[in-house]
Write an enzyme that holds these catalytic residues in place. Structure first.
Site, PDB file in Angstrom:
ATOM      1  N   HIS A 294     -11.595  12.509   0.385  1.00 16.70           N
ATOM      2  CA  HIS A 294     -11.692  11.154   0.910  1.00 16.70           C
ATOM      3  C   HIS A 294     -11.634  11.079   2.419  1.00 16.70           C
ATOM      4  O   HIS A 294     -12.396  10.351   3.036  1.00 16.70           O
ATOM      5  CB  HIS A 294     -10.543  10.345   0.307  1.00 16.70           C
ATOM      6  CG  HIS A 294     -10.506   8.912   0.717  1.00 16.70           C
ATOM      7  ND1 HIS A 294     -11.555   8.057   0.444  1.00 16.70           N
ATOM      8  CD2 HIS A 294      -9.571   8.158   1.353  1.00 16.70           C
ATOM      9  CE1 HIS A 294     -11.261   6.846   0.908  1.00 16.70           C
ATOM     10  NE2 HIS A 294     -10.071   6.887   1.482  1.00 16.70           N
TER      11      HIS A 294
ATOM     12  N   ARG B 126      -2.735  11.148   5.669  1.00 18.94           N
ATOM     13  CA  ARG B 126      -2.852   9.782   6.168  1.00 18.94           C
ATOM     14  C   ARG B 126      -2.353   8.781   5.132  1.00 18.94           C
ATOM     15  O   ARG B 126      -2.591   8.957   3.938  1.00 18.94           O
ATOM     16  CB  ARG B 126      -4.322   9.484   6.492  1.00 18.94           C
ATOM     17  CG  ARG B 126      -4.577   8.050   6.862  1.00 18.94           C
ATOM     18  CD  ARG B 126      -5.987   7.802   7.306  1.00 18.94           C
ATOM     19  NE  ARG B 126      -6.978   7.830   6.249  1.00 18.94           N
ATOM     20  CZ  ARG B 126      -7.119   6.887   5.320  1.00 18.94           C
ATOM     21  NH1 ARG B 126      -6.312   5.852   5.259  1.00 18.94           N
ATOM     22  NH2 ARG B 126      -8.070   6.992   4.407  1.00 18.94           N
TER      23      ARG B 126
ATOM     24  N   GLN C 266      -7.774  14.972   2.943  1.00 24.55           N
ATOM     25  CA  GLN C 266      -7.086  14.090   1.993  1.00 24.55           C
ATOM     26  C   GLN C 266      -7.903  13.910   0.720  1.00 24.55           C
ATOM     27  O   GLN C 266      -9.073  13.544   0.776  1.00 24.55           O
ATOM     28  CB  GLN C 266      -6.847  12.719   2.616  1.00 24.55           C
ATOM     29  CG  GLN C 266      -6.221  11.738   1.620  1.00 24.55           C
ATOM     30  CD  GLN C 266      -5.658  10.522   2.303  1.00 24.55           C
ATOM     31  OE1 GLN C 266      -6.373   9.576   2.602  1.00 24.55           O
ATOM     32  NE2 GLN C 266      -4.370  10.548   2.578  1.00 24.55           N
TER      33      GLN C 266
ATOM     34  N   LEU D  39     -14.718   5.522  -4.577  1.00 25.37           N
ATOM     35  CA  LEU D  39     -13.372   5.037  -4.313  1.00 25.37           C
ATOM     36  C   LEU D  39     -12.988   3.845  -5.188  1.00 25.37           C
ATOM     37  O   LEU D  39     -13.729   2.875  -5.290  1.00 25.37           O
ATOM     38  CB  LEU D  39     -13.295   4.614  -2.838  1.00 25.37           C
ATOM     39  CG  LEU D  39     -11.984   4.000  -2.353  1.00 25.37           C
ATOM     40  CD1 LEU D  39     -10.870   5.021  -2.400  1.00 25.37           C
ATOM     41  CD2 LEU D  39     -12.153   3.472  -0.938  1.00 25.37           C
TER      42      LEU D  39
ATOM     43  N   ARG E 253      -0.675   9.365  -0.772  1.00 21.90           N
ATOM     44  CA  ARG E 253      -1.812   9.891  -1.534  1.00 21.90           C
ATOM     45  C   ARG E 253      -1.706  11.363  -1.857  1.00 21.90           C
ATOM     46  O   ARG E 253      -2.102  11.796  -2.940  1.00 21.90           O
ATOM     47  CB  ARG E 253      -3.092   9.649  -0.734  1.00 21.90           C
ATOM     48  CG  ARG E 253      -3.440   8.189  -0.688  1.00 21.90           C
ATOM     49  CD  ARG E 253      -4.624   7.919   0.190  1.00 21.90           C
ATOM     50  NE  ARG E 253      -4.923   6.493   0.162  1.00 21.90           N
ATOM     51  CZ  ARG E 253      -5.803   5.915   0.955  1.00 21.90           C
ATOM     52  NH1 ARG E 253      -6.468   6.627   1.843  1.00 21.90           N
ATOM     53  NH2 ARG E 253      -6.027   4.620   0.860  1.00 21.90           N
TER      54      ARG E 253
ATOM     55  N   PHE F 267       0.839  -1.189   0.000  1.00 22.32           N
ATOM     56  CA  PHE F 267       0.000   0.000   0.000  1.00 22.32           C
ATOM     57  C   PHE F 267       0.874   1.239   0.000  1.00 22.32           C
ATOM     58  O   PHE F 267       2.035   1.191   0.420  1.00 22.32           O
ATOM     59  CB  PHE F 267      -0.925   0.003   1.226  1.00 22.32           C
ATOM     60  CG  PHE F 267      -2.378   0.003   0.855  1.00 22.32           C
ATOM     61  CD1 PHE F 267      -3.014  -1.161   0.454  1.00 22.32           C
ATOM     62  CD2 PHE F 267      -3.114   1.177   0.890  1.00 22.32           C
ATOM     63  CE1 PHE F 267      -4.347  -1.162   0.098  1.00 22.32           C
ATOM     64  CE2 PHE F 267      -4.462   1.188   0.531  1.00 22.32           C
ATOM     65  CZ  PHE F 267      -5.079   0.022   0.138  1.00 22.32           C
TER      66      PHE F 267
ATOM     67  N   HIS G 295      -8.066  11.523  -2.247  1.00 25.08           N
ATOM     68  CA  HIS G 295      -7.588  10.218  -2.690  1.00 25.08           C
ATOM     69  C   HIS G 295      -7.350  10.292  -4.190  1.00 25.08           C
ATOM     70  O   HIS G 295      -8.180  10.818  -4.923  1.00 25.08           O
ATOM     71  CB  HIS G 295      -8.652   9.163  -2.367  1.00 25.08           C
ATOM     72  CG  HIS G 295      -8.188   7.754  -2.515  1.00 25.08           C
ATOM     73  ND1 HIS G 295      -7.881   7.202  -3.737  1.00 25.08           N
ATOM     74  CD2 HIS G 295      -7.988   6.782  -1.601  1.00 25.08           C
ATOM     75  CE1 HIS G 295      -7.500   5.935  -3.549  1.00 25.08           C
ATOM     76  NE2 HIS G 295      -7.557   5.665  -2.274  1.00 25.08           N
TER      77      HIS G 295
ATOM     78  N   GLU H  63      -6.748   1.921  -3.341  1.00 22.54           N
ATOM     79  CA  GLU H  63      -5.301   1.907  -3.526  1.00 22.54           C
ATOM     80  C   GLU H  63      -4.800   0.463  -3.595  1.00 22.54           C
ATOM     81  O   GLU H  63      -3.707   0.207  -4.095  1.00 22.54           O
ATOM     82  CB  GLU H  63      -4.678   2.650  -2.337  1.00 22.54           C
ATOM     83  CG  GLU H  63      -3.237   2.985  -2.465  1.00 22.54           C
ATOM     84  CD  GLU H  63      -2.788   3.914  -1.329  1.00 22.54           C
ATOM     85  OE1 GLU H  63      -3.554   4.807  -0.938  1.00 22.54           O
ATOM     86  OE2 GLU H  63      -1.676   3.725  -0.840  1.00 22.54           O
TER      87      GLU H  63
END
Lengths: 233, 577
Positions: B349, B391, B236, B248, B282, B116, B238, B251
């Protein structure tokens, strides 16, 4: 493109009978039925009432009957719906609270009845409990159920007998009975092996047609039947 | 009606349910949610939950996870809280497995792990498989498992109740007032301890991965009683939201090997993060995509998106490890990702900011960490701060589970000493006034129009790239939107399931905390993590290595104070990937 919606309306605070109300709305390509409801509510009639949340097919809030088929409004594209008129109704077989909002308490009662949680009274190890890939795959698809109630509310056996546990609860029972880590099968059989349990499933397959997650619910219920028969009789 | 419990948790996502399981061991606990527990937005998380189990990459260790999280946060994360979370992660994940989470398995039957963004070995040398996953349904199965365990442990639920006002006097929480959505009517909830687990606020933006319900109500419930909120300017985006929809696309796809391609068929991440490429954090990828679009290298006739390409993974792997993504592409974009690349764009996100809490989830009311007695928060609505300015993927499920658990333990430790504080004479007044005001509005403004204008303008002026000019403009727009909100009229006057009223109430929450986001962003003259100011493109540690604490007065005036960042083992360094 302008489309015509006939939407089920019922307001218990007014004396009027349930009826269909017609709305016309421009629906561009990509517009889902949920988008249409959102715009009807926002622009045309704020009293139109429905449930919704994630709008991406994972929360299970917006189950409803669209052109006669139980499905999620958020996953249903308007342009793929045939016919001049799009009919939108609440999921059948449950008390209607208002418009497209049904009373889900009977649904959750059945869900809770089959003990929908892992039962394993042995002391857990310091790491994970091991499970083979093969055993995990037995329960993987069943664990994707979003509890939208499209299946149970599509089931003729449930319509005929509201005591019947229904496919959603039975699928959850399968998910635990077939989990190699679970030790609660016997406790669950007591609920499943009853007049309103597993044997009311007559393999009609409506649940599978309705499932927005494409889960093979009828197949899993059949496997439960086979398991109970082979272990009990 | 008044309901009395020892502890009441507002919000039934991962953090709320995990805390309820903990608190239920020692006290009478109830959970209140505006949806049903299984509808909470934690269920939309796809790719995994981070923990150094070393099931696949045996060289991984907790220290690498801590470092990656600190660096990912652009050094704004508090290192004590990050250490706690990463240290506890393996135990937290094992517990979820013991509760029944059906994780994907390795050949030897252990929890499977995948790569990730931003998670690496040896401080950024190479991507590591640290994200524990259940196909791309990780959030869903975690949420459902926690709910199942709550049923097993007979946690009391108040479903379809909207929290309306918090009752706090002299920095002691007495309880709160909530509205019974199904039947109408207000209820008082009297508790020794109240915990917020009300989730994020992505709905304030036009393109978002968040649910309709993610309206950040908990944040403005706090500011309305004079409590501060922290680091709200850090939102954030994404990188991979489904084009136009914002839904979404995990990821996890890139963790499994997906590429990003621009309109010239170029893997443009080479130019932005040569080592980790598509597995950079991100904030960097979102900026990279936005830069490609701004410089005319987007895809399609309007050059307004880029492609996420998973075709080379092959049908078998796609169906086995990221089946939900395949379904989402088919259902929402009419794209078969096995045959075609997926059009994507950055999508709002995650909310790094939130209700300021101690490392144990106790809500604080000033920059000196003074505690509000009997009030707690965890999950996305809280700012611990484990995510700082940005994050890392899979750290949100971990934050929710680990800090939900930790906050639950703190409540267990406190509850014996806490008591039911005396309620005010008319506890429902604020909530009743609000409902009467919204129901009685006779103006001409429609909620949907104000909401659209809010979301469009936040996207335009407070999105991936920000400037003083745009933010100043947005500040005025928000003032205008507030004024328009005073002239709304809603159609529905019913008691039963009045979602028209609900949507208006949620909109007012968004209008209020957006002011804090925008003024916080305008105030912070630097670029750090998710907050990128093109007029101040560099991180400024001399002046801005500190948390923003913001208070919103009744008149809408925002005041700021600052809280130092807790630095332990890692001094700020340049952030390269």
């Amino acid at each position: 493109m302008e489309r015509t919606f006939k939407i089920f309306r019922y307001d218990p605070e007014k004396n009027g009978k349930p009826h269909f109300q017609t709305y016309k709305l421009d629906c561009p390509s990509g517009c889902t039925v949920l988008d249409a409801l959102y715009n009807i509510k926002g622009e045309l009639d704020g009293t139109l009432t429905y449930r919704r949340s994630c709008r991406s097919g994972i929360c299970g809030s917006c189950g409803m009957k669209i052109n006669g088929i139980n499905c999620l409004a958020c996953k249903t594209q308007v342009e793929f719906l045939k016919g001049k008129v799009i009919y939108v109704e609440p999921l059948p077989g449950f008390p209607i609270l208002r418009d497209l909002v049904i009373d889900l308490e009977p649904f959750w009662e059945k869900f809770e009845a089959i003990k929908p949680y892992l039962i394993n009274n042995s002391k857990p190890p310091t790491t994970e409990r091991y499970q083979s890939e093969e055993d995990q795959l037995k329960i993987e698809e069943a664990s994707w159920c979003i509890l939208c109630n499209c299946c149970t509310s599509s089931c003729p056996s449930f319509w005929a007998n509201k005591e019947y546990l229904g496919p959603a609860a039975l699928l959850k029972a399968y998910r635990f009975v077939f989990d190699s880590r679970d030790q609660g099968a016997e406790e669950r059989y007591r609920m499943l092996n009853t007049r309103s349990g597993l044997w009311r499933c007559h393999t009609i397959f409506n649940c599978m047609d309705a499932c927005p997650q494409d889960i093979n619910i009828t197949d899993y219920i059949s496997q439960l039947k086979t398991r109970i028969v082979s272990e009990r009789y | 009606m008044t309901h009395k419990h020892d502890v009441i948790i507002i919000g039934s996502g991962l953090a709320g349910l995990r805390a309820a399981l903990e608190v239920g061991k020692v006290a009478d606990v109830a959970v209140l949610t505006k949806l049903y527990p299984s509808r909470s937005h934690s269920g939309a998380a796809q790719g995994g939950i981070a923990a150094t189990l070393k099931n696949v990459d045996s060289d991984d260790c907790v220290e690498f996870h801590i470092f990656d999280t600190v660096k990912g946060s652009d050094y704004l994360g508090d290192q004590d809280a990050i250490e706690n979370m990463c240290n506890e992660a393996p135990e937290v994940v094992y517990e979820t497995e013991h509760m029944g989470v059906p994780y994907s398995r390795t050949e030897d039957g252990k929890i499977h792990q995948r790569k990730f963004g931003g998670h690496s070995l040896n401080h950024g040398k190479v991507a590591v498989r640290r994200s524990c996953y259940a196909a791309d349904y990780t959030g869903h199965v975690l949420l459902h498992t926690f709910y199942e365990q709550c049923i097993k442990n007979q946690v009391r639920f108040y479903n379809e109740f909207q929290a309306m006002s918090l009752l706090v006097k002299d920095n002691v929480c007495q309880g709160f007032v909530a509205w019974d959505i199904i039947n109408g009517g207000l209820h008082v909830f009297h508790a020794k301890a109240v915990m917020f687990a009300t989730g994020g606020y992505g709905r304030a933006f036009k393109i978002t991965s968040n649910a309709h319900s993610s309206t950040g109500d908990g944040l403005s419930l706090c500011t309305r009683v004079g409590l501060p909120i922290e680091d709200m300017e850090f939102v954030q985006f994404h990188p991979t939201g489904l084009y136009k929809q914002g839904i979404l696309v995990s990821e996890g796809a890139r963790g499994e090997g997906a590429y990003l391609l621009n309109g010239q068929n170029e893997r443009f991440m080479e130019r932005y993060a040569p080592t980790l490429m598509e597995l950079a954090p991100r904030d960097m990828i979102a900026r990279a995509i936005q830069t490609e679009l701004l410089e005319g290298r987007g895809c399609g006739p309007n050059k307004d998106h880029v492609y996420l390409d998973i075709r080379h993974l092959g049908e078998a792997k796609i169906t086995a490890v990221i089946p939900q993504i395949k379904g989402l592409c088919l259902d929402f974009a009419a794209i078969d990702p096995i045959k075609e690349p997926i059009p994507i764009q950055p999508t709002a996100h995650y909310s790094m900011g939130g209700i300021p809490v101690t490392v144990d989830g106790r809500v604080i009311y000033d920059a000196k960490n003074s505690i509000v007695e009997g009030l707690y928060a965890a999950g996305e609505c809280a700012c611990v701060s484990v995510h700082g300015a940005n994050r890392l993927g899979t750290n949100s499920l971990l934050d929710a589970a680990a800090n939900g658990r930790r906050t639950g333990k703190a409540i267990c430790a406190d509850v014996g000493k806490l008591k039911h504080s005396e309620l005010p004479d008319n506890p429902m007044k604020a909530a009743q006034d609000e409902m009467n005001r919204v129901l009685g509005g006779t103006g001409k403004e429609k909620v949907i129009r104000i909401r659209h204008d809010l979301r469009d303008s936040m996207e335009e002026n407070c999105g991936v790239f920000r400037t003083s000019e745009k933010l100043t403009k947005q500040k005025q727009i928000l003032k205008d939107l507030h004024e328009r909100f005073r002239h709304i009229k809603i159609d529905d006057k019913a008691k039963i399931f009045n979602s028209d009223l609900m949507e208006a109430i949620e909109l007012e929450h968004m209008l209020e905390f957006c002011e804090v986001i925008v003024e916080g962003a305008l105030n912070r003259n630097e670029s750090r993590g998710g907050h990128s100011r093109t007029d101040f493109p560099k991180r400024d540690d001399d002046n801005w290595l500190k948390h923003t604490m913001a208070w919103r007065g009744e008149d809408g005036k925002i005041t700021f104070d600052y809280k130092p960042v807790i630095i332990k083992n890692y001094q700020p360094m340049e952030r390269k990937y």
